[in-house]
Structure formats: C-alpha cells, structure tokens
Design a protein around this motif. Structure first.
Motif, mmCIF file in Angstrom:
data_model
loop_
_atom_site.group_PDB
_atom_site.id
_atom_site.type_symbol
_atom_site.label_atom_id
_atom_site.label_comp_id
_atom_site.label_asym_id
_atom_site.label_seq_id
_atom_site.Cartn_x
_atom_site.Cartn_y
_atom_site.Cartn_z
ATOM 1 N N VAL A 157 18.917 71.952 120.923
ATOM 2 C CA VAL A 157 18.971 71.428 119.562
ATOM 3 C C VAL A 157 17.581 71.414 118.944
ATOM 4 O O VAL A 157 17.392 71.708 117.761
ATOM 5 N N ALA A 158 16.570 71.094 119.764
ATOM 6 C CA ALA A 158 15.211 70.885 119.262
ATOM 7 C C ALA A 158 14.612 72.113 118.596
ATOM 8 O O ALA A 158 13.756 71.978 117.714
ATOM 9 N N GLN A 159 15.050 73.312 118.971
ATOM 10 C CA GLN A 159 14.430 74.536 118.458
ATOM 11 C C GLN A 159 14.573 74.692 116.950
ATOM 12 O O GLN A 159 13.823 75.446 116.332
ATOM 13 N N TYR A 160 15.524 73.988 116.341
ATOM 14 C CA TYR A 160 15.776 74.142 114.910
ATOM 15 C C TYR A 160 15.116 73.055 114.057
ATOM 16 O O TYR A 160 15.234 73.078 112.832
ATOM 17 N N VAL A 161 14.424 72.112 114.692
ATOM 18 C CA VAL A 161 13.918 70.938 113.979
ATOM 19 C C VAL A 161 12.519 71.192 113.429
ATOM 20 O O VAL A 161 11.618 71.622 114.151
ATOM 21 N N ASP A 162 12.324 70.885 112.143
ATOM 22 C CA ASP A 162 11.019 71.047 111.495
ATOM 23 C C ASP A 162 10.134 69.822 111.669
ATOM 24 O O ASP A 162 8.914 69.943 111.752
ATOM 25 N N LEU A 163 10.733 68.652 111.689
ATOM 26 C CA LEU A 163 9.995 67.412 111.923
ATOM 27 C C LEU A 163 10.838 66.516 112.815
ATOM 28 O O LEU A 163 11.892 66.039 112.399
ATOM 29 N N GLY A 164 10.379 66.322 114.040
ATOM 30 C CA GLY A 164 11.063 65.438 114.970
ATOM 31 C C GLY A 164 10.257 64.168 115.165
ATOM 32 O O GLY A 164 9.066 64.217 115.497
ATOM 33 N N ILE A 165 10.897 63.029 114.939
ATOM 34 C CA ILE A 165 10.236 61.724 115.041
ATOM 35 C C ILE A 165 10.865 60.960 116.190
ATOM 36 O O ILE A 165 12.073 60.736 116.218
ATOM 37 N N GLY A 166 10.049 60.553 117.157
ATOM 38 C CA GLY A 166 10.532 59.786 118.296
ATOM 39 C C GLY A 166 10.208 58.317 118.146
ATOM 40 O O GLY A 166 9.133 57.955 117.668
ATOM 41 N N VAL A 167 11.143 57.474 118.546
ATOM 42 C CA VAL A 167 10.938 56.021 118.518
ATOM 43 C C VAL A 167 11.105 55.521 119.939
ATOM 44 O O VAL A 167 12.215 55.522 120.483
ATOM 45 N N ALA A 168 10.005 55.103 120.561
ATOM 46 C CA ALA A 168 10.045 54.737 121.973
ATOM 47 C C ALA A 168 9.210 53.484 122.211
ATOM 48 O O ALA A 168 8.073 53.561 122.674
ATOM 49 N N PRO A 169 9.757 52.309 121.897
ATOM 50 C CA PRO A 169 8.995 51.082 122.101
ATOM 51 C C PRO A 169 8.835 50.773 123.581
ATOM 52 O O PRO A 169 9.507 51.372 124.436
ATOM 53 N N SER A 170 7.929 49.855 123.894
ATOM 54 C CA SER A 170 7.852 49.334 125.253
ATOM 55 C C SER A 170 9.257 48.972 125.705
ATOM 56 O O SER A 170 10.038 48.397 124.950
ATOM 57 N N ILE A 171 9.608 49.332 126.934
ATOM 58 C CA ILE A 171 10.983 49.211 127.376
ATOM 59 C C ILE A 171 11.517 47.789 127.247
ATOM 60 O O ILE A 171 12.692 47.579 126.919
#
Length: 313
Positions: A157-171
């Motif tokens: 899926v990732a190959q088509y993304v122009d801007l990918g934003i990840g949200v990964a807080p302290s667990i």
C-alpha cells in the motif's frame, strides 16, 4: 508516481491519537479549499462486528494466534492497495464505510436506502470524480505485507502514498488513551481492554510498527510525568493520559519539503536533537503539525495543478 492524484495517509494503532492528527490535516485541507476523498481505515476490515467476534472466538477455541484487527488476516489489504493504485492512476476507485454508531446508521441508510446496523459495512461505492486529494486515516496506510501466504502475493500500500504521517506515542500513553476511550465511550472494563492489548501485541509488532519507517513524518509523544502503570484502576475523572504540557513531541522527518531549522525558530522552546528530529513541548503540538504538513500538502496541490494545466494544453 503520478502527481495528478496525490494521497495522504495518517497511520497509527488504536489509541495512538490518529484522529487528532486527522483533524489537523483536515484544517489544512480546508485552508487550501480542497475537495477531499476521505477513506476510513475501518472500512477495509474484512469482517463485520458480529462476524469478527465469531472469528476471534474461533481463533481462541483453536488455541491458535488470536485474530485481531491489526492482522492482515482481518483486513482487505488487496482492496486497499487496489484503491490507492486506481486513485493514483485515474483519481477514482471504490470505497465503503464501516458503521460505528446508530447516528452513522441513520446517515448512511438515509443516503443509500439501506437497512444497515452499527457494526456493518455499506456497499462499495465509486469515489466521485474531480477530487483534489485522497486522505486515509487508520491502521494500515503505510502497510507492506504478505496477505495470508505467498500464494496471494505481497501487498504494498505504501508505494502509492505521497505523504505518510505516523502517530506513535510512548506505548504507555497509547495504552492509557485506549483504556480511557474504551471504558468511557464503550462498555469495557480496564481488565477487558488490557486483555485486548495483550492479544494484539504480536500483530502490533509484526504489522503496525514496521509502517513507521516508511512514513515521511512521525509524531512521537513522550510523557514528562509518571505513566508507569497505565492499567491501574481508573477513577471517574481519570485523565486520557498526560496533558499536552506534560509531554514532549518528538517529530522525526524524512521529507525534502520540510526545513526543520526554520520551523524550530517558530516554536517556543523547540530544539533539534539531530538534523531530522525536532523536539517541542506538547502544548505546541498543533503548531508543529501545521508547520510541517502545510508546505508538503501545498506543494502536492501545486504540482497537481501544474500537471493538470499542462495536460489540458
């Protein structure tokens, strides 16, 4: 990759805070006056609410890995990849909606003339022509996985993304936010939420975490107060994790359109830990998100308009 039909995704697990980032991105879309194709990650789950409960019970009864919504086995990665591919090429594709509540059921049933209940999916529909950008928010916006087995191939899926934003807080913050939501808005106990977190951990490690090295920006929230036991008994006024001012935001960037040195000077107290990582107090989180995402989205739309103008002669 086509510039005529850009795709933006916000990715993170349940309780990570992707909905908060979604609101920040939507404000940028509104400011740019964009016609946006919204895609909800839940709508690409494989099973309805009732069917998922049955499948989870079956997995437990068979003493196998517990089926979770994080897993490729519970999602339609093939359909999500097909949507992104079709949108990049033609600005369209098919989507559906997962009905979360009675209010959403009324909305979609009225629109479609159906009789669907919460926990069910609407029929697949084509995305209207003429949208400026596709925006996905959910669990798997940057996924790249085998689906069930090698015979079904790799889904990227990732190959088509122009801007990918990840949200990964302290667990621990992620767990606190999930506990708060599921016990205050849904009929679950802390123990039940804890059990779900434990059941999801293998799929979290295998499917969710690897997406964050494919994103262009990661927002990582770190507590400045004690969050060492997120599973402690919650009182009625238990907070949804630390207040913004009681946390730091670690912003890691891998995108040429972002100048962290300039952004640092616009945020009080912000500093660069390294050339790709900006740190600021959580009270400036919205400002940091806006300053980082706005120029990327603006440039995507400018490239789109230039390409369309050239195509139209």
């Amino acid at each position: 990759m086509s510039v005529e039909h850009p795709i933006v995704t916000v990715t993170g697990s349940s309780g990570a805070g992707t909905s908060f980032v979604k609101r920040a991105v939507e404000k940028i879309f509104a400011r740019e006056n964009l016609n946006v194709a919204i895609v909800e990650g839940d709508s690409y789950h494989k099973y309805s609410r009732v069917d998922m409960r049955e499948k989870v019970a079956e997995s437990k009864a068979n003493d196998g890995p517990v089926l979770t919504h994080f897993s490729e086995k519970a999602n339609l990665f093939n359909e999500l990849e097909a949507l992104f591919k079709e949108y990049k090429e033609n600005g369209t594709g098919k989507r559906r909606y997962y009905i979360h509540s009675d209010e959403e059921a009324v909305e979609h049933n009225g629109r479609l003339g159906t009789d669907l209940a919460p926990g069910e999916f609407t029929p697949w529909e084509p995305i209207p022509e003429g949208t400026d950008i596709l925006f996905y928010e959910g669990l798997h916006g940057m996924v790249k996985r085998m689906d069930h087995g090698p015979e079904e191939g790799m889904h990227n899926v990732a190959q088509y993304v122009d801007l990918g934003i990840g949200v990964a807080p302290s667990i621990n913050i992620e767990w606190m936010q999930k506990i708060y939501r599921d016990t205050s808005e849904r009929p679950y106990s802390v123990q039940q939420v804890r059990d779900v977190i434990l059941e999801r951990m293998p799929d979290y490690i295998e499917t969710i975490v690897p997406q964050f090295h494919r994103t262009h920006i990661n927002f990582h929230r770190v507590p400045l107060i004690d969050t060492s036991d997120p599973f402690s008994t919650m009182s009625e006024d238990a907070p949804m994790g630390p207040a913004p001012e009681d946390s730091l935001i670690i912003c890691h960037v891998r995108h040429q359109d972002i100048n962290l040195e300039q952004i640092k000077d616009k945020i009080p107290g912000a500093f660069l830990q390294n050339p790709e990582t900006l740190v600021c107090n959580g009270s400036h989180m919205v400002t940091a998100m806006d300053l980082m995402m706005s120029p990327i989205i603006h440039n995507l739309i400018e490239k789109k308009r230039a390409a369309m103008a050239k195509l139209n002669g």
